[in-house]
Write an enzyme that holds these catalytic residues in place. Structure first.
Site, PDB file in Angstrom:
ATOM      1  N   CYS B 147       0.824  -1.205   0.000  1.00 22.27           N
ATOM      2  CA  CYS B 147       0.000   0.000   0.000  1.00 22.27           C
ATOM      3  C   CYS B 147       0.865   1.264   0.000  1.00 22.27           C
ATOM      4  O   CYS B 147       0.689   2.146  -0.837  1.00 22.27           O
ATOM      5  CB  CYS B 147      -0.968  -0.019   1.183  1.00 22.27           C
ATOM      6  SG  CYS B 147      -0.200  -0.346   2.788  1.00 22.27           S
ATOM      7  N   TYR B 148       1.808   1.340   0.928  1.00 19.16           N
ATOM      8  CA  TYR B 148       2.693   2.515   0.953  1.00 19.16           C
ATOM      9  C   TYR B 148       3.486   2.632  -0.355  1.00 19.16           C
ATOM     10  O   TYR B 148       3.567   3.723  -0.939  1.00 19.16           O
ATOM     11  CB  TYR B 148       3.655   2.442   2.135  1.00 19.16           C
ATOM     12  CG  TYR B 148       3.083   2.771   3.488  1.00 19.16           C
ATOM     13  CD1 TYR B 148       2.530   4.022   3.762  1.00 19.16           C
ATOM     14  CD2 TYR B 148       3.131   1.846   4.528  1.00 19.16           C
ATOM     15  CE1 TYR B 148       2.032   4.334   5.025  1.00 19.16           C
ATOM     16  CE2 TYR B 148       2.640   2.151   5.801  1.00 19.16           C
ATOM     17  CZ  TYR B 148       2.090   3.395   6.043  1.00 19.16           C
ATOM     18  OH  TYR B 148       1.615   3.706   7.286  1.00 19.16           O
TER      19      TYR B 148
END
Lengths: 331, 331, 331, 331
Positions: B147-148
């Protein structure tokens, strides 16, 4: 302690969030009396104070009859009130931005107006307590630092002063604040609908606290980007620094630890630990975390924006200026 | 559209937050059928799916009988499941970290274990859709990005590839995520008591997404510091870059705008505007803001961590790998 | 489906929360076209619609050129707009309180003004869809129910109609709403500062929805106390009823289950289970729970106030009035 | 004040939310010393107290060496600890449910276990301070009331005692609590994911506080339905009562106002005003609002569940039992 000997203090602007915080703190203060709450706005029928137990709001009388005046009033209006209260002999602490920047041209560019009272600027001591204690003790007029600048400068100014950072590397402060930083008056940006479960950067490249931080940091350039957190109280600044060659996280941690070893309100956590907003809310503390990330060092600095970032630090400064114990009413 | 011609898709790990998001998206997909939800954990009496309308949980059968398998399973376990499903001829999308890093030694240092299935690593395409579309269309095995990393790489990888940044200046990504990034199982850090009205940095210097970001960014060094927001969904990364001499905000903004001009899911805001989490929650969009701050350029990148940061991008990739329209089921 | 055959629908008041919800729902509607968004307020330079993809705001033209008009406008102003649009031949759904109460004297006492358009009141069908479906199908003018009344009446009106309750026992509805019920314009009560981590009853004894509930419930008296929840969307009403002698929880549960057995949007949970706001947010559903507590029966009724409590039910009603499938655009 | 003369107090169960609140309050108490924190659980390497400044956790020694023991321990375990501490001569305040219900059969049905220490039940004074002050002053053993019962009984017990309510009309308490009522240990129901933006009734018909409320209310029947609020601290109970014929809101308001006129911690608001959680959080206050709704009267009662609903009232009781000023350490 003889009640009649208590020094008398007044708050101007008691309806705002910072003004309310000042009143709450002063009501618990053991050796000061919150004797007046003044307003420069037209008084309506309801002059009650939003803080239970605090004096009703009265019309500004020029600052007469008290030992100290705390100005929780808007920039542009505060400096003139400060001048009047100084004339009455009071110690004055201005919590607005009026007197925080010495460079008049920079101030006027930042606040987009002519300075209301340029003659006061040089006289004002910038009240970042732990780094200006001696001046504050002798000050008649104190410019209380902004909330973001307090969180940033406590973390990095000692490193600049000790010359531990690469002078040509830009510092970065990625700062996040709860919504109380935006004040009490209703506006779209502070509606629950727009705050809850949301997050964003704002004022990127043009926030008024950027010049204040840069002016008081001295030395290296700093980039400052504020964000709005979906919570009420607290600021956390994540600050990226580049130590001089040969120095690293250990030396930065040691320098800050030594700087603040004797302080009541600023504490450096063990290396690698990070402060949280929960740990500082409703306190006058600043907690600092230091950690290594690849080639750089990251400092996280947490304060309560209404206390150490405003009312708490103002009271800390007032205690000093009135010759009291610095931490009175703040523990 | 003839229902019997729909391709059949299975989710493994449907009880987790990402698994639930996958099920929800697939139930609304016009041309795919969520035919199975498999688990490798021992099945108890209650095998109902937490997403209403989705198939009950069944024991993992090795991946037989479906066109594609989505692995919302933990790192360390996923790669073996991928190998089994590939043997059955399925297209496999692994949402864990198992196959995201090509350098085995780096992977093993990052995840602190021996790689469970090293033979698959080279075969896996890193599925950052907008930047690897052609490979994804022909892929049998896709490593879905973290996600990051999705929020960071979409913002800066095009700038590195176009050589617009100073090669020896360290990039900084100050990233903030809602609590859904920490998964569904109860733990102290995700209790309401510890999340609400709180905020802090975590994993400073040792988060597993840092090596993933660095590996796929190539070129310049990047410092990555994640934080936990008091909200449920969304990631906002504030990224500080140093353009090459002579370049500035305008050129960075123009380069990103051109890069993503034809994209459905990535949009660059007008210069100076900043995205918010509200603008991306429950969408597969990535919104990018570009602004100048003193001498540098700041890019803010917002995604929904469960959609573009996980299930949404996985579905986007699966659409491509199965020969469907990329945006099907995602608008 | 031929796009040119889509019926055309307009929203008046698109800037409010209910108006925005209407626009969002209509943009996804398969067989209706959101052709216009009208405003009766003076148009400023920025006439963009807050919902991306929805038509820009235009000046109210009297309702010409569309098949149906949805009035998300304030009480006191809506009825006149309804009259104008009816003259143009449009089906009109008024989401304000103007046409919900047949008793003019009661309406005027409740809204503290002279009714703006008394001639329309008798013509308007009270659009509690599941309990007035046949009338709605033939209606030209529909008064869309209030959010609280929807949650209460769906739960207890069938019990009153079937004569299952003690006629002289007062019903009690303890109702709680998220802050979106208070609208979009900034006010102190909807500031994040005053909503987060707070809760209180309001309008006790004088809320405008109390007469609406009583008027449409018929029969027994009902006490209604609304509260403000620290969340954005959703209403949960906890309703205390006294069954006739010999009847208890089982019979109440059975009666409601039978009443709603064929409904798409109203569902009765297994006896003893309670609905949550999470289960209904962003849906047009009403979930009902029935449980025994000592000598009485408690019904909990949960809806999304902006969907089933406003825009969703309005669309459900409009579908019926235009001869479409009731659930189109709502699943 | 001579420090050596301070009475010594111990907390058992200091890791829980109530235990932490007790420690925090005791650290600020002017005339009591928090001398020990004991645990009956196996001690691990980390015996630090979660409250900074409070004593480290030690093994339970049977209650020797202190003037008073506060038991923030689970029901089923507390009573035995109380017996041991009483043997050592300490004043004991049990914050669990073990000693709150005199009827053993009712207790065992409610808590679904054999009572651990039936001999203590009769000796324990039910510590609803304002309504049992004289007994508490002379008590050696105090059963501290539950959080919900405190909010309900303070509001209605005086009305029952003064015979102002219809004896055969059922009272209804619709009660709502923040999530801190569910304790500190991680569980699904207290995850941020499941609490934020959510709301629901729970324990309908079978909550353990219902028999406690009924037992101490005496007289009329009461229905009690608890709900979980999306916030951390506070309980608000909305209570529906039927005054005797000829009585109404005015008489109820007058009776409660008179009852609590001299109280420090219980205040009745002006008729028609409603308390909020914000007004009581982090205080030991109970605020009561009284309003008329159609034919009935509604009382809203707000407390902080961790203070007046647990630790604060325990300290209030302990002050009395130790012969101190009731409000010491609580203002």
């Amino acid at each position: 302690m003889n009640g009649t000997s208590k020094k008398r203090v007044a708050v101007v602007g008691a309806r705002g969030l910072v003004g309310q915080e000042l009143c709450s703190l002063l009501l618990r203060h053991p050796t000061l009396e919150l004797s007046h709450c003044w307003s420069t706005q037209e008084l309506t029928g309801d002059n009650s104070n939003p803080v239970p137990g605090a004096p009703a709001i009265q019309a500004w009388n020029g600052g007469a009859g008290v030992d100290a005046v705390l100005l929780a009033t808007p920039h542009g209006a505060s400096a003139q009130l400060a001048a009047e209260a100084l004339d009455q002999g009071a110690v004055v602490i201005d919590l607005s931005g009026d007197l925080r920047i010495k460079d008049l041209a920079l101030w006027e560019a930042t606040y987009e107006q002519t300075h209301p009272c340029p003659g006061l600027v040089d006289m004002a001591v910038y009240g970042l307590t732990e780094l200006a204690r001696d001046e504050i003790k002798n000050a008649q007029l104190i410019a209380n630092p902004g909330c973001y600048p307090t969180s940033v400068l406590l973390a990095v100014k000692p490193l600049v002063q000790a010359d531990l950072l690469q002078p040509d590397a830009t510092l970065i402060s990625d700062s996040k604040s709860g919504v109380s930083g935006a004040g009490a008056s209703p506006k779209a940006s502070t509606q629950y609908a727009n705050v809850h479960e949301n997050f964003y950067a704002y004022g990127v490249g043009n926030h008024r606290h950027a010049p204040e931080i840069q002016a008081h940091l001295g030395g290296p350039k700093i980039m400052f980007v504020p964000h709005l957190l979906p919570c009420f109280r607290g600021i956390l600044s994540t600050i990226y620094v580049q130590p001089r060659e040969g120095l690293g996280m250990k030396e930065i941690h040691a320098a800050l630890s030594e700087q603040y070893a004797q302080e009541t309100f600023v504490r450096v956590l063990p290396a690698g630990e990070q402060p949280s907003l929960h740990a500082v809310q409703n306190t006058n503390n600043c907690l600092l975390g230091v950690a290594a990330v690849s080639s750089g060092v990251v400092i996280t600095s947490a304060i309560d924006n209404l206390q150490k970032g405003a009312a708490g630090q103002a009271l800390q400064n007032m205690n000093l200026a009135l010759g009291l114990q610095e931490s009175e009413g703040l523990l």
